[in-house]
Design a protein around this motif. Structure first.
Motif, mmCIF file in Angstrom:
data_model
loop_
_atom_site.group_PDB
_atom_site.id
_atom_site.type_symbol
_atom_site.label_atom_id
_atom_site.label_comp_id
_atom_site.label_asym_id
_atom_site.label_seq_id
_atom_site.Cartn_x
_atom_site.Cartn_y
_atom_site.Cartn_z
ATOM 1 N N LYS B 61 30.036 5.111 29.271
ATOM 2 C CA LYS B 61 28.699 5.154 29.859
ATOM 3 C C LYS B 61 28.666 4.700 31.308
ATOM 4 O O LYS B 61 27.630 4.260 31.796
ATOM 5 C CB LYS B 61 27.711 4.311 29.042
ATOM 6 N N LYS B 78 27.506 -1.798 36.675
ATOM 7 C CA LYS B 78 27.244 -0.361 36.665
ATOM 8 C C LYS B 78 26.595 -0.014 37.993
ATOM 9 O O LYS B 78 25.634 -0.682 38.396
ATOM 10 C CB LYS B 78 26.339 0.023 35.491
ATOM 11 N N ASP B 85 19.892 2.761 29.513
ATOM 12 C CA ASP B 85 20.747 1.575 29.465
ATOM 13 C C ASP B 85 19.998 0.336 28.992
ATOM 14 O O ASP B 85 20.613 -0.705 28.751
ATOM 15 C CB ASP B 85 21.359 1.295 30.838
#
Lengths: 116, 114
Positions: B61, B78, B85
């Protein structure tokens, strides 16, 4: 391949009763671990079974017990339920476990136990 | 005492913004390190893991984590967060001197602003 399945998904019991939760690991996985998740204590390790033997145990009272069958399916039992046992109980399986920490644990969706 | 600490209980970021979730551990030897994600009503899904070697670990992801021995940290990052998320994130360790069990941090709940 089917994932880890846990039954039932939801359970309501009253204080003093006992409960049995079931976990079916991923096919071919021989290790099953159980965890308790509560808002206050977070995620805590209960015990791990590998080839029908309990290999590791967390700091829980003897009311919490488990077993594993020859097909690797596992059950967890809680006797004389207390209000504080209300939690999400998660089961995880891995291919080897039992000291092979590099093996990923795959988690089931959990059983939500409510004790009234 | 041996522990895993996630200092942030909640974090809110805007969609498209970068994200960093903190994790510190306190063990004598470097344990195996993991990040898991839990969506509401779901079990835990492994995002990434570190055993040894390259200290920057790529996961699923679009997540990555960096192991810093000097800081006893394993922070999750990220570059651009998506609304999907939004979940709770758990750092976990398997201590080198114990049998195979995951020790979890208290979790960080991520909220994503549209």
């Amino acid at each position: 391949k089917a994932g880890v399945t846990q039954t039932p998904r939801y359970l309501i019991k009253t204080r003093g009763q006992q409960v049995t939760l079931s976990c079916s690991p991923i096919s071919g996985h021989r290790s099953v671990s159980w965890y308790q998740q509560t808002p206050g204590q977070g995620l805590q390790f209960l015990f791990e079974y590998f080839s029908e033997t309990q290999r590791n145990k967390g700091n829980f009272p003897g009311r919490f017990s488990g077993r594993q069958f020859s097909n690797s399916r596992s059950e967890m039992n809680v006797s004389t339920l207390e209000l504080g046992d209300s939690a999400l109980y998660l089961c995880a399986s891995s291919y080897l476990g039992g000291g092979s920490a590099r093996n990923e644990q795959f988690f089931g969706p959990g059983t939500r136990l409510t004790v009234l | 005492a041996q522990s895993v600490t996630q200092p942030d209980i909640h974090i809110t970021v805007s969609e498209g913004a970068s994200l960093e979730l903190r994790c510190n551990y306190s063990y004598g030897a470097t344990p195996y390190l993991f990040w898991y994600v839990q969506s509401p009503g779901q079990g835990l899904q492994l995002l990434l893991k570190y055993f040894s070697g390259d200290t920057l670990v790529q996961g699923i992801k679009g997540f990555e984590a960096e192991f810093k021995r000097s800081q006893s940290s394993f922070n999750l990052r990220k570059p651009s967060v998506h609304w999907s998320d939004a979940a709770e994130y758990f750092c976990a360790v398997v201590p080198m001197d114990s049998s195979y069990k995951l020790i979890f941090g208290s979790g960080t709940r991520l909220l994503v602003r549209p």
